[in-house]
Design a protein around this motif. Structure first.
Motif, PDB file in Angstrom:
ATOM      1  N   ARG A 605      38.788  37.746  38.022  1.00 25.85           N
ATOM      2  CA  ARG A 605      39.462  39.036  38.126  1.00 25.85           C
ATOM      3  C   ARG A 605      40.927  38.841  38.523  1.00 25.85           C
ATOM      4  O   ARG A 605      41.248  37.927  39.297  1.00 25.85           O
ATOM      5  CB  ARG A 605      38.766  39.923  39.159  1.00 25.85           C
ATOM      6  N   GLN A 611      44.610  50.872  37.325  1.00 27.75           N
ATOM      7  CA  GLN A 611      43.480  51.791  37.367  1.00 27.75           C
ATOM      8  C   GLN A 611      42.689  51.718  36.061  1.00 27.75           C
ATOM      9  O   GLN A 611      41.463  51.803  36.060  1.00 27.75           O
ATOM     10  CB  GLN A 611      43.956  53.223  37.600  1.00 27.75           C
ATOM     11  N   ARG A 614      40.474  48.687  36.276  1.00 24.15           N
ATOM     12  CA  ARG A 614      39.331  48.941  37.167  1.00 24.15           C
ATOM     13  C   ARG A 614      38.263  49.762  36.454  1.00 24.15           C
ATOM     14  O   ARG A 614      37.069  49.474  36.528  1.00 24.15           O
ATOM     15  CB  ARG A 614      39.792  49.687  38.424  1.00 24.15           C
ATOM     16  N   GLN A 618      34.417  48.530  35.405  1.00 22.61           N
ATOM     17  CA  GLN A 618      33.213  49.223  35.854  1.00 22.61           C
ATOM     18  C   GLN A 618      32.390  49.702  34.659  1.00 22.61           C
ATOM     19  O   GLN A 618      31.157  49.641  34.683  1.00 22.61           O
ATOM     20  CB  GLN A 618      33.570  50.406  36.756  1.00 22.61           C
ATOM     21  N   TRP A 625      34.855  47.746  40.896  1.00 23.27           N
ATOM     22  CA  TRP A 625      35.744  46.635  41.234  1.00 23.27           C
ATOM     23  C   TRP A 625      35.551  46.299  42.704  1.00 23.27           C
ATOM     24  O   TRP A 625      35.486  47.194  43.542  1.00 23.27           O
ATOM     25  CB  TRP A 625      37.189  47.033  40.968  1.00 23.27           C
TER      26      TRP A 625
END
Length: 647
Positions: A605, A611, A614, A618, A625
């Motif tokens: 990662r 954003q 993230r 997910q 995250w």
């Protein structure tokens, strides 16, 4: 239908029915008068033999000139290689209902022609030997019988679409597990809507552990056979992972998670069959069941058990991908010949990609474990020259002659539509996400194909997959498929994984020294024997071949496991002299060591995700995250796709 029969029909339907019954071989029978029944005799299970009987009625309406062909498939769905199960049949004979023998002769390796003499009913008796467990086809002993019907049940092509009843004759104390429904509540009487469904419904009979659970009110069974028998020592030592609560809970999570992707459970009942015995491994998908095999040690550690759950995830994913959503070329099945498709990289490779993803989404594995698995897949081609020779489409098409027929040259000439197909699917997932700006993913593509190509329709093609991707991402994927699916271009993971908030880093922290390289794979014997010679190494050009037994290197005796240590003590360009036995003759082979980068990129990662990254992460793994990311080391991020391309 003859003109005389038409006349009778016009005169009286009742007269027609009577005439049809009495006409025997003089008139063609109605399909309603035709039936298929099998009896499976397992009373001699300890001898590993099965006594089979097939009864066909209405034969006089199906036989071609009083001759009826019966066949045994030469392969079984789920394993794309010709297995020749007819070789297990000891003897086969045919007779009429009253026992009159009928002439029966073979016309090819898996076909028998019966001279029916106009008989309305034909009985076929045969005995087969069942001691083939590793390929999950047929295995019988005093504790159980596993029968994959494609390798056990003969059929008449004219009767293939008819329903079939199966009667099992079992030793005392045995029970039956099968995806087929039972007749009148008798588990020894099974019903198949046609031969194709019978073929896709393996039978497990014997002494088992049986665990049950439900997902959304749909019943599921886990049926476990232990190779050392009931109450065997291996079972008692299985470990804490082998409990009904653990298995049913974990299996239910896998079922529920995969249902989320496809939107339905396309069956009324599902059976997980498991064989546990030393050396066991692998699995095969079926219509509403699967057969999986593992060793007893699988249940003794969390790591080995998680790998087993990966097998469960893989085989269950096939419930949709292959069993319902099927490539053109595999629908309908031709049981007597090879079935060609260039899409096994989706049928098996995409399934392999999702097996780990689904475990993470279900909470049965960790995101880091999945990243480690993908890292291994990214690095794998570096040690396989065949990646530059065969595409995943070619691997799919040639499965019948290459993938399932291993040779020492495999590493130089082929790729696996499982492993390479998994990485192609990962790349396709990244590409769809990137081009659609996160609005679509491989999930959507698989769901779209599943909805567009139901089991009752035609199989999908390469063009259909491209069309789905084009529509979902609003972009043309033709070049992508030309480069990476039918082509041999290196997969550009470094420039693509960022869409998920990932990056590739040099696991050796920037130390890019080249290691000495010979290009030799050894087996574990002592002294070691060459199992493969890689075409990109100096040993290949020097004439070393598979099967050579290496007695010494640079004058010192070579023992098993020593070669890798020896290479680490040498440098690129150093001379190596191998003393080998080939066909019992001693010879020496000398060459200068080559070099290969020791760099192995690692997937991780990023430290400061956006954003969008993230959210994509997910959506991909079904896990948020991490709240706290471990401190980053000084590893060098790899940015250029060429740095991780196959060589």
């Amino acid at each position: 239908m003859t003109m005389s029969m038409v006349a009778v029909a016009l005169g009286s339907i009742l007269s027609l029915l009577a005439a049809s019954s009495a006409a025997g071989g003089a008139a063609r029978g109605h399909e309603a008068d035709q039936s298929v029944e099998y009896t499976v005799g397992l009373m001699d299970a300890r001898t590993q033999t099965v006594h089979m009987t097939m009864r066909l009625t209405g034969v006089n309406g199906a036989a071609n000139g009083d001759a009826l062909d019966i066949c045994l498939p030469v392969w079984r769905p789920g394993r794309y290689t010709v297995l020749e199960p007819a070789s297990s049949i000891r003897w086969l004979s045919a007779s009429t209902a009253d026992g009159t023998p009928l002439v029966c002769e073979k016309t090819d390796k898996a076909t028998w022609r019966i001279q029916t003499l106009g008989a309305a009913e034909v009985r076929v008796d045969y005995v087969l030997y069942a001691n083939s467990i590793g390929d999950r086809t047929r295995h019988v002993d005093e504790s159980h019988a596993f029968l994959s019907p494609a390798t056990v049940f003969v059929y008449a092509p004219e009767f293939r679409a008819l329903p079939a009843n199966v009667k099992l004759e079992l030793p005392v104390g045995w029970s039956v597990s099968c995806g087929l429904p039972s007749i009148k509540g008798d588990p020894t009487m099974l019903y198949a809507v046609d031969y194709d469904r019978l073929v896709d419904s393996p039978i497990e009979a014997g002494i088992h552990d049986v665990f049950t659970f439900e997902v959304e009110d749909t019943p599921h069974e886990i049926v476990v056979w232990w190779g050392d028998g009931p109450g065997g020592e291996r079972k008692t030592q299985a470990g804490k992972m082998y409990t009904s609560e653990r298995l049913t809970t974990d299996f239910a999570k896998i079922v529920a998670e995969q249902k989320k992707l496809f939107g339905d459970l396309p069956y009324d009942r599902y059976v997980f069959m498991i064989h546990v015995y030393p050396g066991g491994g692998g699995g095969t998908e079926h219509w509403n069941s699967t057969i999986m095999q593992c060793t007893p040690t699988v249940f003794q550690s969390e790591d080995s058990y998680r790998r087993f759950l990966g097998l469960v995830s893989h085989e269950f994913f096939h419930t949709w991908n292959v069993k319902r959503l099927r490539p053109a070329g595999l629908r309908p099945y031709d049981y007597q010949h090879e079935n060609y498709t260039d899409l096994l990289w989706i049928a098996e490779g995409t399934t392999s990609y999702y097996q780990g993803v689904m475990l993470v989404r279900a909470g049965l594995s960790t995101p880091d474990s999945e990243l480690d698995g993908l890292t291994a897949g990214i690095n794998g081609p570096r040690d396989r020259p065949g990646t530059g020779v065969q595409s995943v489409e070619e691997s799919s098409f040639d499965s019948w002659i290459k993938f399932n027929r291993p040779s020492p040259d495999d590493v130089n000439s082929r790729v696996s539509f499982y492993d390479r197909g998994s990485m192609a699917s990962f790349l396709l997932d990244l590409e769809v996400r990137e081009r659609s700006a996160g609005a679509a993913s491989l999930d959507d593509l698989m769901r779209d194909l599943y909805e567009r190509f139901p089991e009752t329709g035609r199989g999908y093609t390469r063009r259909d997959v491209i069309d789905s991707a084009n529509r979902l991402a609003r972009s043309d994927f033709t070049e992508f498929f030309d480069r990476y699916i039918s082509g041999l271009q290196p997969y550009p993971f470094a420039s693509k994984v960022g869409v998920l908030g990932l990056e590739l880093v040099d696991a050796k922290k920037g130390k890019r020294e080249d290691a000495a390289y010979a290009g030799i794979n050894f087996d574990s014997s002592d002294p070691p024997t060459v199992s493969a010679v890689l075409s990109d190494g100096p040993a290949y050009a020097a004439g070393l071949i598979a099967g050579d037994t290496v007695m010494a290197a640079n004058g010192l005796r070579l023992r098993s496991g020593v070669w890798d240590k020896l290479l680490k003590s040498l440098a690129p360009g150093d001379q190596v002299k191998l003393t080998v036995f080939r066909y019992d003759a001693l010879r020496e082979i000398e060459f200068a060591l080559g070099s290969k980068s020791s760099e192995r990129p690692k997937l991780r990662r990023v430290s400061e995700p956006t954003q969008a990254q993230r959210s994509a992460y997910q959506n991909w793994l079904g896990q948020p995250w991490p709240a706290a990311v471990p401190a980053q080391d000084d590893s060098r991020a790899i940015l250029a796709p060429g740095d991780i391309g196959e060589h």
